[in-house]
Write a protein that holds these residues in place. Structure first.
Motif, PDB file in Angstrom:
ATOM      1  N   THR A 117      -0.618   4.805   1.656  1.00 59.45           N
ATOM      2  CA  THR A 117      -0.575   6.259   1.769  1.00 59.45           C
ATOM      3  C   THR A 117       0.286   6.690   2.943  1.00 59.45           C
ATOM      4  OG1 THR A 117      -2.776   6.465   0.785  1.00 59.45           O
ATOM      5  CG2 THR A 117      -1.983   8.321   2.093  1.00 59.45           C
ATOM      6  N   ASP A 118       0.134   6.019   4.085  1.00 58.41           N
ATOM      7  CA  ASP A 118       0.963   6.338   5.246  1.00 58.41           C
ATOM      8  C   ASP A 118       2.433   6.033   4.976  1.00 58.41           C
ATOM      9  OD1 ASP A 118      -1.209   7.193   6.692  1.00 58.41           O
ATOM     10  OD2 ASP A 118      -1.529   5.278   7.691  1.00 58.41           O
ATOM     11  N   VAL A 167      -2.103   8.299  -5.171  1.00 63.07           N
ATOM     12  CA  VAL A 167      -3.182   8.842  -5.990  1.00 63.07           C
ATOM     13  C   VAL A 167      -2.852   8.697  -7.473  1.00 63.07           C
ATOM     14  CG1 VAL A 167      -4.358  10.977  -6.665  1.00 63.07           C
ATOM     15  CG2 VAL A 167      -4.040  10.443  -4.252  1.00 63.07           C
ATOM     16  N   SER A 212      -7.906  10.918   3.071  1.00 59.91           N
ATOM     17  CA  SER A 212      -7.078  11.217   4.244  1.00 59.91           C
ATOM     18  C   SER A 212      -6.385  12.555   4.092  1.00 59.91           C
ATOM     19  CB  SER A 212      -6.047  10.099   4.464  1.00 59.91           C
ATOM     20  OG  SER A 212      -5.169   9.976   3.351  1.00 59.91           O
ATOM     21  N   GLU A 213      -5.931  12.883   2.879  1.00 61.40           N
ATOM     22  CA  GLU A 213      -5.290  14.181   2.672  1.00 61.40           C
ATOM     23  C   GLU A 213      -6.307  15.316   2.783  1.00 61.40           C
ATOM     24  OE1 GLU A 213      -1.775  16.480   1.948  1.00 61.40           O
ATOM     25  OE2 GLU A 213      -2.275  14.497   2.747  1.00 61.40           O
ATOM     26  N   GLY A 253      -4.896   2.803   2.204  1.00 61.70           N
ATOM     27  CA  GLY A 253      -4.597   3.691   3.323  1.00 61.70           C
ATOM     28  C   GLY A 253      -3.221   3.424   3.915  1.00 61.70           C
ATOM     29  N   GLY A 283      -3.979   7.741   6.983  1.00 66.43           N
ATOM     30  CA  GLY A 283      -4.324   7.024   5.758  1.00 66.43           C
ATOM     31  C   GLY A 283      -4.876   5.644   6.054  1.00 66.43           C
ATOM     32  N   HIS A 301      -4.082  16.128 -10.688  1.00 65.40           N
ATOM     33  CA  HIS A 301      -3.359  15.800  -9.451  1.00 65.40           C
ATOM     34  C   HIS A 301      -1.845  15.895  -9.648  1.00 65.40           C
ATOM     35  CE1 HIS A 301      -7.230  14.292  -8.016  1.00 65.40           C
ATOM     36  NE2 HIS A 301      -6.710  14.334  -6.803  1.00 65.40           N
ATOM     37  N   ALA A 312      -6.308   7.715  -0.164  1.00 64.97           N
ATOM     38  CA  ALA A 312      -5.248   8.718  -0.203  1.00 64.97           C
ATOM     39  C   ALA A 312      -5.829  10.117  -0.300  1.00 64.97           C
ATOM     40  CB  ALA A 312      -4.315   8.449  -1.392  1.00 64.97           C
ATOM     41  N   VAL A 313      -6.811  10.301  -1.174  1.00 62.69           N
ATOM     42  CA  VAL A 313      -7.438  11.613  -1.331  1.00 62.69           C
ATOM     43  C   VAL A 313      -8.236  11.974  -0.087  1.00 62.69           C
ATOM     44  CG1 VAL A 313      -9.200  12.880  -2.614  1.00 62.69           C
ATOM     45  CG2 VAL A 313      -7.494  11.543  -3.846  1.00 62.69           C
ATOM     46  N   PRO A 358       0.571  10.619   0.059  1.00 61.26           N
ATOM     47  CA  PRO A 358      -0.636  10.518  -0.766  1.00 61.26           C
ATOM     48  C   PRO A 358      -0.396  10.682  -2.257  1.00 61.26           C
ATOM     49  CG  PRO A 358      -0.582  12.619   0.398  1.00 61.26           C
ATOM     50  CD  PRO A 358       0.550  11.806   0.943  1.00 61.26           C
ATOM     51  N   ARG A 359       0.534  11.528  -2.672  1.00 56.96           N
ATOM     52  CA  ARG A 359       0.655  11.863  -4.088  1.00 56.96           C
ATOM     53  C   ARG A 359       0.967  10.654  -4.967  1.00 56.96           C
ATOM     54  NH1 ARG A 359       3.943  14.085  -8.169  1.00 56.96           N
ATOM     55  NH2 ARG A 359       2.946  15.846  -9.219  1.00 56.96           N
TER      56      ARG A 359
END
Length: 438
Positions: free
Chosen positions: A47-48, A56, A99-100, A44, A360, A166, A96-97, A52-53
């Motif tokens: 991710t921040d 992931v 939170s997005e 998480g 995230g 993805h 990541a997924v 996210p991409r």
């Protein structure tokens, strides 16, 4: 589906295939759980930091490598390395997924007025469909003589497809902190609340730039952790959600004991797990459509935890019936119904309790804190297996009931961080407000 094509057969492969002692099999499985659930908070935070991409895609690549490694691993050290890699891969891509998905659910709610729980419920139903289909894929490969190695390679191929999907479909969105910083530098004089929220791919972010936003984004990473873990409402949500996961873990601890007591074996356990997955696949979306517009997220969370508690209380009160499985079936049905109510509600509350740029980290923390609670609670609930049945089931019912009381202290939840007006022709502002506040 790729994960569950392998996981149900891992313990047998380690014990019978590789000849590991029982304690070592348990250690390996525990390490996998820790490297996944315990490290969600790391995924998480990344991710921040990076968006996210890339997180992931990196997680999917590591999962492919982990399954490939596990397919050929033959020693204790290589098996441990493979399962740690498999677990850490999920610690990257799952938060990541999630939170997005939560962020997009909030944006979809603001744009259309459709409750965010619809998106999150679909997410849960898809996961349960995979949990149902994955073991069937693994069983088919084992029946065809492919063995455990074929199951691992099938799981890897599934994640090749996931990675490709993805890579092609997931938007190239910058981390929230970068999105906030850029407009703050370019348009320092933009007045607050000048622009409504808009998709990150098309315009600057929903929150208008202001001097205090620039200060926050410039702070070191430890300030993000402090902002999340010093958030009292979010910690209460973590504790309430933890009671659900402690209760859910009883499907693997108390339910097998009950099934063996009632029938003399655990042969029917697989049918009860299949019942749980099928209930979510079939009923998740209709139940969410019925509840999301009528009750607030907090109410759904409290109600779901109360239904889970009722499931444990029902075991000693339900007649044994055909095959002695009715008490266990009652527990599975009520626990699953409670899960369908509370999981989308809990995930939908996270964006209301934390700032978007910490989403995230908060999503990962929700799972990690709950994982620690399950680890701590497993020994206590395991000790209850020796207690008289009424005492055992009453104590287990008290856990989610305590979570419901905690959840009752949370904010009711709403459609994002700002009030919104539905587009023309969709019921206007009054209807939009009612839909998200319950």
């Amino acid at each position: 589906m790729g994960f569950y094509a392998v996981l149900p057969y891992l313990a047998t492969h380690l014990g019978s295939g590789l000849g590991m002692a029982g304690w070592l099999v348990g250690l390996v499985l525990g390490l996998r759980t820790f490297s996944q659930q315990g490290l969600f908070v790391v995924g998480g935070a990344l991710t921040d930091r990076y968006g996210p991409r890339p997180v992931v895609l990196a997680g999917c690549a590591l999962r492919i490598a982990g399954f490939g490694w596990l397919a050929v691993a033959g020693s204790t050290a290589t098996v441990i390395g493979a399962v740690l890699l498999i677990g850490f891969a999920a610690a990257l891509f799952s938060p990541a997924v999630e939170s997005e998905a939560a962020r997009e659910a909030v944006r979809h709610e603001r744009d259309t007025g459709a409750p965010r729980a619809h998106v999150l419920a679909l997410f849960s139903a898809a996961g349960q469909a995979g949990a149902f289909l994955g073991p069937l894929l693994g069983s088919l490969l084992l029946l065809l003589g492919g063995g455990f190695r074929a199951a691992c390679l099938a799981g890897a191929l599934v994640f090749v497809a996931v990675l490709t999907g993805h890579a092609r479909l997931m938007p190239h969105t910058a981390p929230v902190r970068e999105q906030e910083r850029a407009p703050a530098q370019e348009q320092p004089s933009v007045p607050a609340q000048e622009e409504p929220p808009a998709p990150a791919q098309e315009q600057p972010p929903a929150q208008p730039p202001a001097p205090h936003v620039v200060t926050r984004t410039a702070q070191p990473a430890r300030s993000s952790w402090r902002a999340v873990f010093a958030n009292r409402a979010f910690l209460l949500l973590c504790l309430a959600y933890s009671t659900y996961l402690v209760a859910y873990n009883q499907l693997y601890l108390s339910l097998p004991v009950e099934v063996k007591r009632a029938t003399g074996s655990q042969a029917a356990l697989g049918w009860l797990f299949a019942l749980s997955s099928l209930l979510v696949v079939v009923a998740q979306m209709p139940l969410t459509r019925c509840s999301a517009r009528r009750i607030a997220p907090r109410t759904a969370l409290v109600t779901g935890l109360a239904v889970v508690a009722a499931g444990f209380a029902a075991v000693p009160l339900t007649p044994a019936g055909p095959g002695g499985l009715l008490p266990g079936a009652a527990l599975v049905v009520l626990l699953t119904l409670g899960q369908m109510l509370l999981v989308p509600a809990a995930r939908g509350l996270v964006p209301d309790l934390v700032e978007d740029r910490h989403l995230g980290l908060a999503t990962g923390a929700l799972s990690s804190v709950s994982g620690v609670a399950v680890l701590a609670g497993s020994a206590a609930t395991g000790a209850l297996l020796e207690a008289p049945a009424p005492v055992r089931w009453a104590a287990l019912a008290a856990v989610p009931l305590a979570g419901a009381l905690l959840a009752f202290t949370l904010p009711a939840g709403r459609g994002g961080k700002q009030p919104f007006t539905l587009p023309a022709g969709r019921g206007g502002k009054e209807e939009g407000t009612r839909a998200v506040t319950g």
